[in-house]
Design a protein around this motif. Sequence first.
Motif, mmCIF file in Angstrom:
data_model
loop_
_atom_site.group_PDB
_atom_site.id
_atom_site.type_symbol
_atom_site.label_atom_id
_atom_site.label_comp_id
_atom_site.label_asym_id
_atom_site.label_seq_id
_atom_site.Cartn_x
_atom_site.Cartn_y
_atom_site.Cartn_z
ATOM 1 N N LEU A 72 52.572 41.399 39.421
ATOM 2 C CA LEU A 72 52.586 39.988 39.798
ATOM 3 C C LEU A 72 52.211 39.882 41.271
ATOM 4 O O LEU A 72 52.504 40.788 42.061
ATOM 5 N N PHE A 73 51.588 38.759 41.636
ATOM 6 C CA PHE A 73 51.037 38.633 42.979
ATOM 7 C C PHE A 73 51.522 37.362 43.678
ATOM 8 O O PHE A 73 51.922 36.393 43.035
ATOM 9 N N PHE A 74 51.464 37.399 45.008
ATOM 10 C CA PHE A 74 51.827 36.226 45.800
ATOM 11 C C PHE A 74 51.042 35.000 45.339
ATOM 12 O O PHE A 74 51.589 33.906 45.224
ATOM 13 N N GLU A 75 49.762 35.199 45.101
ATOM 14 C CA GLU A 75 48.883 34.080 44.742
ATOM 15 C C GLU A 75 49.396 33.324 43.517
ATOM 16 O O GLU A 75 49.417 32.096 43.488
ATOM 17 N N GLY A 76 49.822 34.073 42.498
ATOM 18 C CA GLY A 76 50.310 33.434 41.281
ATOM 19 C C GLY A 76 51.592 32.664 41.505
ATOM 20 O O GLY A 76 51.785 31.570 40.958
ATOM 21 N N LEU A 77 52.480 33.230 42.321
ATOM 22 C CA LEU A 77 53.758 32.574 42.605
ATOM 23 C C LEU A 77 53.546 31.309 43.434
ATOM 24 O O LEU A 77 54.160 30.266 43.171
ATOM 25 N N ILE A 78 52.679 31.399 44.421
ATOM 26 C CA ILE A 78 52.384 30.236 45.266
ATOM 27 C C ILE A 78 51.783 29.113 44.428
ATOM 28 O O ILE A 78 52.155 27.942 44.559
ATOM 29 N N LYS A 79 50.859 29.468 43.539
ATOM 30 C CA LYS A 79 50.222 28.457 42.679
ATOM 31 C C LYS A 79 51.243 27.817 41.741
ATOM 32 O O LYS A 79 51.210 26.605 41.499
ATOM 33 N N TYR A 80 52.161 28.621 41.215
ATOM 34 C CA TYR A 80 53.178 28.092 40.304
ATOM 35 C C TYR A 80 54.023 27.020 40.992
ATOM 36 O O TYR A 80 54.210 25.917 40.460
#
Length: 247
Positions: A72-80
């Motif tokens: 899992l990546f920062f990008e996915g969490l930020i987008k969520y």
Amino acid sequence: MNDDLIRLPDLVSEYARYYEVDTQEAAHALHELIKELYLEYSVRQGKVALPDHIFWVGRVGSSQRSNRIYKLFFEGLIKYFDDLCDPLPGIDKDLVRSYCESDSSTKDIPVGLIYLSRVALGEWILDAGIEPPDYMLIGNADKGAKGSEGGEKFQAKELGSISLIVNGLINLIKEVDKAHTEQPLDDASGKRADTIKRRALGLRSVRKNFDPCLAILSLAEAAEVEMPKSHKTLRKFMKGHFQGDEG
């Protein structure tokens, strides 16, 4: 599943319940928090993936890790969190992009299958020099209603801040000593040492309105030492230990 392990959507709902705000406000606050962590760990330290001891893909109805290996990546969490606090038509906010190492492909994971350790997340935030939301360091967020004075809350959050301050002060002493005793290797390190010595000397100020906590944080910045970001946090634990403090 024990009280420490929660699903990603629960992180938002617990924040909203604890601080008595709506889902969008909670998502916005968590979005800002993750962005701060992104700056520290990804931009400054070059870490792109989220730590798998904090965030992982579980199974339906279970926090047990999936048989497949996911990153899992920062990008996915930020987008969520961004999609939650600023929802757009046609955007599925219940999926987070991941990378499946087992079959070398990207996968969209339902957020309900993403689990995390609340305590590990809180410690990770502290390690970045950021003060985490109270409930992340509490064994049971339902017991930690806003304004609670429980001993468990003190031990988790307050001791975390104390640890950060103590370790920071020890490292400051080391850096000030190096600045005075070690020969600079180049102009940049020489300027850094001079700045550290100058700011350390500033701690001896006799000005009436002198704020030692701000001076310590200024020194920590020059020495690149992790300390609480807010001088109010520092003052809370150091009140009465400086000349001029009341009580």
